[in-house]
Write a protein that holds these residues in place. Structure first.
Motif, PDB file in Angstrom:
ATOM      1  N   LEU A  80       0.839  -1.200   0.000  1.00  0.00           N
ATOM      2  CA  LEU A  80       0.000   0.000   0.000  1.00  0.00           C
ATOM      3  C   LEU A  80       0.876   1.253   0.000  1.00  0.00           C
ATOM      4  CD1 LEU A  80      -3.074   0.548   0.126  1.00  0.00           C
ATOM      5  CD2 LEU A  80      -2.814   0.840   2.589  1.00  0.00           C
ATOM      6  N   PHE A  81       1.930   1.221   0.829  1.00  0.00           N
ATOM      7  CA  PHE A  81       2.867   2.347   0.943  1.00  0.00           C
ATOM      8  C   PHE A  81       3.438   2.702  -0.428  1.00  0.00           C
ATOM      9  CE2 PHE A  81       7.130   4.070   1.783  1.00  0.00           C
ATOM     10  CZ  PHE A  81       6.880   5.001   2.770  1.00  0.00           C
ATOM     11  N   PHE A  82       3.958   1.707  -1.118  1.00  0.00           N
ATOM     12  CA  PHE A  82       4.606   1.986  -2.400  1.00  0.00           C
ATOM     13  C   PHE A  82       3.604   2.152  -3.550  1.00  0.00           C
ATOM     14  CE2 PHE A  82       8.454   0.628  -0.161  1.00  0.00           C
ATOM     15  CZ  PHE A  82       9.282   1.677  -0.527  1.00  0.00           C
ATOM     16  N   SER A  83       2.346   1.793  -3.331  1.00  0.00           N
ATOM     17  CA  SER A  83       1.334   1.978  -4.381  1.00  0.00           C
ATOM     18  C   SER A  83       1.029   3.458  -4.606  1.00  0.00           C
ATOM     19  CB  SER A  83       0.036   1.260  -4.012  1.00  0.00           C
ATOM     20  OG  SER A  83      -0.669   1.992  -3.016  1.00  0.00           O
ATOM     21  N   HIS A  84       1.256   4.259  -3.520  1.00  0.00           N
ATOM     22  CA  HIS A  84       1.009   5.698  -3.622  1.00  0.00           C
ATOM     23  C   HIS A  84      -0.450   6.053  -3.885  1.00  0.00           C
ATOM     24  CE1 HIS A  84       4.962   8.114  -4.371  1.00  0.00           C
ATOM     25  NE2 HIS A  84       4.450   8.367  -3.200  1.00  0.00           N
ATOM     26  N   VAL A  85      -1.363   5.126  -3.649  1.00  0.00           N
ATOM     27  CA  VAL A  85      -2.769   5.470  -3.898  1.00  0.00           C
ATOM     28  C   VAL A  85      -3.393   6.145  -2.680  1.00  0.00           C
ATOM     29  CG1 VAL A  85      -3.059   3.534  -5.497  1.00  0.00           C
ATOM     30  CG2 VAL A  85      -3.776   3.273  -3.096  1.00  0.00           C
ATOM     31  N   HIS A  86      -4.448   6.874  -2.947  1.00  0.00           N
ATOM     32  CA  HIS A  86      -5.327   7.355  -1.887  1.00  0.00           C
ATOM     33  C   HIS A  86      -6.404   6.287  -1.685  1.00  0.00           C
ATOM     34  CE1 HIS A  86      -3.759  11.073  -3.694  1.00  0.00           C
ATOM     35  NE2 HIS A  86      -4.106  11.737  -2.613  1.00  0.00           N
ATOM     36  N   LEU A  87      -6.719   6.032  -0.439  1.00  0.00           N
ATOM     37  CA  LEU A  87      -7.713   5.008  -0.132  1.00  0.00           C
ATOM     38  C   LEU A  87      -8.799   5.647   0.728  1.00  0.00           C
ATOM     39  CD1 LEU A  87      -7.817   1.902  -0.611  1.00  0.00           C
ATOM     40  CD2 LEU A  87      -6.718   1.632   1.609  1.00  0.00           C
ATOM     41  N   HIS A  88     -10.036   5.537   0.266  1.00  0.00           N
ATOM     42  CA  HIS A  88     -11.125   6.076   1.079  1.00  0.00           C
ATOM     43  C   HIS A  88     -12.386   5.294   0.779  1.00  0.00           C
ATOM     44  CE1 HIS A  88     -13.463   8.578   3.567  1.00  0.00           C
ATOM     45  NE2 HIS A  88     -14.068   9.248   2.618  1.00  0.00           N
ATOM     46  N   GLY A  89     -13.198   5.106   1.801  1.00  0.00           N
ATOM     47  CA  GLY A  89     -14.433   4.380   1.596  1.00  0.00           C
ATOM     48  C   GLY A  89     -15.144   4.147   2.908  1.00  0.00           C
ATOM     49  N   GLY A  90     -15.937   3.090   2.938  1.00  0.00           N
ATOM     50  CA  GLY A  90     -16.721   2.785   4.129  1.00  0.00           C
ATOM     51  C   GLY A  90     -18.197   2.880   3.806  1.00  0.00           C
ATOM     52  N   PRO A  91     -19.017   2.908   4.855  1.00  0.00           N
ATOM     53  CA  PRO A  91     -20.470   3.010   4.644  1.00  0.00           C
ATOM     54  C   PRO A  91     -20.782   4.376   4.016  1.00  0.00           C
ATOM     55  CG  PRO A  91     -19.905   2.490   6.953  1.00  0.00           C
ATOM     56  CD  PRO A  91     -18.645   2.888   6.274  1.00  0.00           C
ATOM     57  N   ALA A  92     -21.454   4.353   2.893  1.00  0.00           N
ATOM     58  CA  ALA A  92     -21.668   5.590   2.136  1.00  0.00           C
ATOM     59  C   ALA A  92     -22.551   6.577   2.892  1.00  0.00           C
ATOM     60  CB  ALA A  92     -22.312   5.262   0.791  1.00  0.00           C
ATOM     61  N   PRO A  93     -22.160   7.838   2.911  1.00  0.00           N
ATOM     62  CA  PRO A  93     -23.014   8.880   3.510  1.00  0.00           C
ATOM     63  C   PRO A  93     -24.109   9.291   2.519  1.00  0.00           C
ATOM     64  CG  PRO A  93     -20.965   9.853   2.751  1.00  0.00           C
ATOM     65  CD  PRO A  93     -20.863   8.372   2.469  1.00  0.00           C
ATOM     66  N   VAL A  94     -25.000   8.331   2.257  1.00  0.00           N
ATOM     67  CA  VAL A  94     -26.003   8.503   1.198  1.00  0.00           C
ATOM     68  C   VAL A  94     -26.845   9.764   1.416  1.00  0.00           C
ATOM     69  CG1 VAL A  94     -27.995   7.441   0.057  1.00  0.00           C
ATOM     70  CG2 VAL A  94     -26.082   6.009   0.831  1.00  0.00           C
ATOM     71  N   ARG A  95     -27.145  10.033   2.690  1.00  0.00           N
ATOM     72  CA  ARG A  95     -27.989  11.199   2.995  1.00  0.00           C
ATOM     73  C   ARG A  95     -27.445  12.477   2.359  1.00  0.00           C
ATOM     74  NH1 ARG A  95     -29.817  15.177   3.262  1.00  0.00           N
ATOM     75  NH2 ARG A  95     -31.203  16.237   4.729  1.00  0.00           N
ATOM     76  N   ALA A  96     -26.120  12.585   2.316  1.00  0.00           N
ATOM     77  CA  ALA A  96     -25.495  13.786   1.749  1.00  0.00           C
ATOM     78  C   ALA A  96     -25.859  13.969   0.280  1.00  0.00           C
ATOM     79  CB  ALA A  96     -23.974  13.706   1.901  1.00  0.00           C
TER      80      ALA A  96
END
Lengths: 340, 340
Positions: free
Chosen positions: B276-292
């Motif tokens: 993951l470190f060397f992939s240099h990607v941004h990682l984000h997710g989880g339960p979607a804040p659908v209400r937004a």
């Protein structure tokens, strides 16, 4: 010329080696202004990264250009320059997106002799940034710090989206962690919580802009961060260690929707997917694209806005490099500076 | 009223249960317009999430308000409303930052009876969004899709910073993955690579805006994505499965500095830190804040800009809920819609 070689765990030697020469058209040769030891050099020094034959160590450098290859146009002989631990072409799509340390033609500078009197830098045009004028001697430590530890701390802060109004926690009180504190301060963070149990490092963290010190670690450290942030956790956690404990501490200290910027080189880290999923944090890091920040960092140093070289709390003659490693290994020094 | 209960692995029953009632001042009761089965309901259905007593399943809902508690002011009896799988207060600091599904007082709707004729929704003011007018019947499937699968696909795209000019890969061809394709299209992506080996799903992906289909999986899938992107990988990978293979495929398909948005609920995922470190990607997710996203999504649906309800390729009477589960389990249906 003299250079440091690591022959095995805790076996550091200074020996005579041939002068580096131009090998590719884009190379430059630099007479280094000083040398230094990085916390990440200790992984090999401690035998955690195994050594089978004598290796070069170090990857931080600044100094005066003494020779350039025929295609080099951005720097010239006599320039004082700073570069980063990955040489980069500056022209590929990844460089142009700002991720110089992910350059498609990147060259790890660990394979060159950065702890030495002279250094060959490949891809000089994309890698080196010249100072606007020749720096006075007292600025050299600050410029050398920009080469990695400052640039890496800066990336941690950028990766964690530090900015005005943000509450920040910094995990790790090595040179990178301390300079992540400085970066957070420069980028406008409102509150900066430094995690450290070492008094000299706490003092430097406060000098660099920390507003709070947390001495607890692991779960207790997370609990203390939550206490200080109305139970929410910080907006931005800056991780500068690279262990399972430090990564989980960073993730668990961050509020839902917050950002973790991690720059400690991972050693035996495995992130549990389900916990990460429900943590709702943004995770970003890796090898810092220091080159992207060098123009800005050099300007801040040359105009004396910041003094990142304060992380060097031990200065030794180059021939005593072994003592420099030992002092960092036993944590009696934050970061060692070697003079020629 | 009738409701679905899961008695054990592959044991779905429709039975009579008491009508829900107002239990807290902020509650609303809704007469549901339709019901549906979610891919994540299958984890329990398949016995992967163990069942020790009969449980309620489902967490997607839309319908007409029939009763409100005394403090509810944002919706009224007669309103047609859509909500998300996490009820949220809309007022805490986490909600105000946009992370409604991370609300400090969030309530999982899985514990209510969303696969039923009537539903109690807690925190109605923060949770429910009313449509501007009463929708015509043909819009109901689209609005029901907004409750989770569209909102979750939308979050995957937002978390992966999809936008104009971006090249996107979508891993997962379930309803969420397919609607992540639609979201990427709506958010302006230039190229959208859908990973699918099922012809009906490929067709729908193309209808939703996919420009390329990749049938390979795992390392071969990554290699194909690299081939399609000059060896670089995509700017944005949208992960909608939740397994080790799909997460690693997403990370490895993404260029350095790119973004992975992951919304598949993690099952036995462990991310290797060094890669993951060397992939240099941004990682984000989880339960979607659908209400937004609901106000925006509802507007796009009511004005017929998007038709997310096309993911419903099987419609059954509510009493045949068991058949709906079976069809999704054996992948003969993408997503099943239940009418009363």
């Amino acid at each position: 010329m003299r250079a440091v070689k690591l022959y095995g765990a805790r076996d550091v030697r200074v020996e005579d080696v041939p002068m580096p020469t131009i090998r590719e058209h884009g190379d430059a040769i630099i007479k280094l202004a000083a040398a230094c030891v990085c916390g990440s050099d200790l992984w090999a020094y401690r035998g955690i990264d195994p050594i089978t034959e004598p290796i070069t160590v170090g990857h931080e450098y600044c100094g005066v250009v003494t020779e350039v290859g025929p295609t080099v146009t951005n720097v010239k002989v006599g320039d004082f320059v700073v570069g980063s631990f990955f040489a980069s072409d500056g022209t590929c799509e990844i460089c142009r997106s700002g991720y110089y340390s992910g350059c498609l033609d990147r060259r790890g500078m660990g394979g060159e002799n950065c702890q030495a009197e002279y250094l060959r830098v490949p891809l000089a045009d994309g890698t080196l940034v010249a100072t606007p004028t020749t720096p006075s001697d007292d600025l050299i430590p600050h410029l050398l710090a920009a080469s990695d530890v400052l640039g890496t701390g800066w990336f941690a802060a950028k990766a964690a989206e530090v900015g005005p109004g943000k509450t920040v926690a910094v995990i790790g009180d090595g040179a990178v962690g301390l300079l992540a504190v400085l970066a957070a301060k420069e980028l406008g963070a409102e509150r900066i919580i430094a995690m450290s149990r070492h008094e000299p490092r706490q003092k430097l963290a406060i000098e660099f802009g920390a507003t709070d010190i947390v001495t607890e670690r692991g779960d207790a450290g997370v609990a203390r961060i939550k206490e200080l942030t109305d139970g929410l956790g910080v907006h931005s956690a800056l991780e500068a260690v690279g262990t399972q404990e430090s990564m989980m501490q960073a993730i668990r200290s961050t509020r839902r929707g917050g950002h973790v910027g991690y720059v400690g080189v991972s050693h035996d880290v495995n992130l549990p997917g389900l916990e990460l999923f429900f943590s709702h944090v943004h995770l970003h890091g890796g090898p810092a694209p220091v080159r992207a920040y060098l123009p800005d960092l050099i300007e801040r140093i040359m105009t004396r806005q910041i003094e990142p070289g304060k992380v060097f709390d031990l200065t030794l003659p180059f021939d005593q490099a072994a003592d420099a490693y030992a002092a960092m290994d036993n944590r009696s020094a934050i970061k060692a500076y070697l003079t020629f």
